[in-house]
Structure formats: C-alpha cells, structure tokens
Design an enzyme around this catalytic site. Structure first.
Site, short mmCIF file in Angstrom:
data_model
loop_
_atom_site.label_atom_id
_atom_site.label_comp_id
_atom_site.label_asym_id
_atom_site.label_seq_id
_atom_site.Cartn_x
_atom_site.Cartn_y
_atom_site.Cartn_z
CG ASP A 51 -0.35 -0.11 2.52
OD1 ASP A 51 0.89 -0.21 2.59
OD2 ASP A 51 -1.09 -0.11 3.53
CE LYS A 120 3.16 -6.06 3.80
NZ LYS A 120 2.72 -4.90 4.61
CD GLU A 189 7.69 -0.45 7.76
OE1 GLU A 189 6.72 -1.14 7.38
OE2 GLU A 189 7.92 0.69 7.33
#
Ligand code: KIV
Length: 271
Positions: A51, A120, A189
C-alpha cells in the site's frame, strides 16, 4: 542443495523451506506490469504490491487513502508481469480492521480479481479474528509488525518501534500468535536488530525485515527507494542501488534539448 535454485514458481512452501535451509528471501515492491516483469525476471522471490503505492504511485503523504479497487488494479497489473515470484498484496486501511467478514470479503476480491497469491495485513492480536477468517478461505496471510504505517496517526512518527520492553514483549507475543494462527510469513518493520533476531529465532515462519537488521529470514525494500527514484527519502536502513531520479531527469533534459534543436528525430528515425 539450494532450495530456491531450480524453483519454477515460488510458493509458501518454498519460503518455509528456505527458512529451514537458512537461505535468505529477497522481496521487493511493485505496482505495475513493467516493473514486475523486470524484478521477476531478475530472480526476486516475493513481490509485494504494497500500500506504499499510496505514497509512491499516487503521491499521498500516508498509506491511508489508497482503496481496495486501486490495490486490485495495481495487483492485477503486477500479476500479468510475473512468471516465478510469489505475489502478496496489502489489504488497504479500512478493509479488514475490526470486522472479520469484511476482511474475508476484501481478501477474496483481491485473490479473485487480481490473481495474486496471498495478502498482507498490519497488526497482531487486534486483527487476529480477521486473520483466522481469511485463512479459513485458504488464502495465505503475511503478517506485519513493528512500524505499521496504517497506524501512523496512533504512533505520531515513523521512528523505530519496540525499543521499550513492554512494546517489545507485545511484539514477540503477536509474532507467536500470528504464527500459531497460520500466517505463512511475517514482515518486521523498523525495530531493533536484536529484537528482530529474537523473533526470527523463536517462530517457525520466515520473517522479512525492513530496517530490522541482518538476522531476519529475508529483506524487503520499496523498489522506488532502492532504485533512487524517490530522491528525498533516505532512512538509515535504505541501500540505494541506482540514482534513477538524477538519471531519468538527465534523460528528459537531453530529450527536451534534442526536440527543441530538431536533432530528434533524425533521418534514420523517420519513415
Ligand atoms: O507497503 C509496503 O511497501 C510495505 C513494505 C514497506 C513492507 O508494507
């Protein structure tokens, strides 16, 4: 013998076997057919239709505005360019949180309309009902913990997450929960390298890091960042392999010059 060497089509099984064999997984983003063709042909294992398209392709400040229809458009373009890589698509903000029926419907639309191989989503215990529901339809799910850009207004900043004990403990618990629930892989992340190592060693599924140090089972970067197209973005974790912003700008300037001077097109370039 290498797991990945003779693989004709990467699957969730391939990725699991790579982890077991200690072979690192290489993942990059793509949002369109031409880029997907190049990176698939170059031997990437996983392509993420992230995204981050909201930032990179549409110029939004955050990932929040991108819609499910727009993600499906990007994903179907990518799938048409891919022969070998495993293609995962981000469920965009607002299409899976707090409503597992909606999550299932969103995941099914992505799989049916784009031809991608998995989805995801961001979050741990908060989204576990959605993860279960999507998995119940046979759709592979990749988790995403640490910095979760869809929650930017909750975090308030894009700095490193889970530096404090409580947040690190929750991240470890969430990683275990996502693994037990049946996710096939997990993105980590922007978290400390030691924590990413601990998580990677304590779960069976492959972890893919971005700004999470060298000990995850694989790495992911946004392709436009590693190619140097997004020139203003330079976080510490980013390695740039090209400076395409400058090279492309230079090419355009030369083209403008050639058109203006009537050097282009020449006789050989004309019919
Ligand atoms: O959207 C995206 O590109 C991502 C990666 C940064 C992991 O989620």
């Amino acid at each position: 013998m290498s797991v990945i060497k003779n693989v004709k089509r990467v699957t969730t099984r391939t990725l699991y076997e790579m982890k077991v064999a200690g072979e690192k997984i290489a993942m990059l983003t793509a949002y369109d057919y031409s880029m997907a063709r190049i990176i698939d042909d170059a031997g990437i294992d996983v392509i993420l239709v992230g995204d981050s398209a909201s930032n990179v392709m549409a110029g939004h400040e955050t990932t929040l505005p991108i819609t499910l229809d727009q993600m499906i458009y990007h994903a179907s373009s990518v799938v048409r360019g891919v022969k070998r890589s495993f293609v995962v698509v981000d469920l965009p903000f607002g299409t899976y949180q707090g409503n597992s029926s909606l999550a299932l419907a969103s995941a099914i639309r992505i799989m049916k309309e784009s031809g991608a191989h998995g989805v995801k989503l961001e979050g741990g215990s908060e989204v576990i009902e959605s993860v279960k529901r999507i998995l119940s339809a046979g759709v592979p799910v990749m988790g995403h913990l640490g910095l979760m850009p869809q929650s930017i207004y909750k975090f308030g900043t894009y700095t490193v997450r889970a530096k404090q004990d409580a947040e690190a403990r929750k991240l470890i618990d969430d990683a275990k929960l996502l693994t037990e629930t049946g996710c096939f892989s997990l993105v980590l992340e922007k978290i400390p390298a030691d924590l990413a190592k601990e998580v990677s060693e304590s779960i069976d599924i492959p972890t893919i890091g971005i700004g999470a140090g060298p000990d995850t089972d694989g790495q992911v970067l946004v392709t436009h960042d590693m190619m140097g197209i997004t020139a203003e973005f330079h976080p510490r974790f980013l390695r740039r392999y090209l400076q395409l912003y400058d090279d492309m700008k230079d090419a355009v300037q030369r083209y403008v010059k050639d058109v203006r001077s009537t050097d282009f097109p020449n006789e050989k370039e004309s019919y």
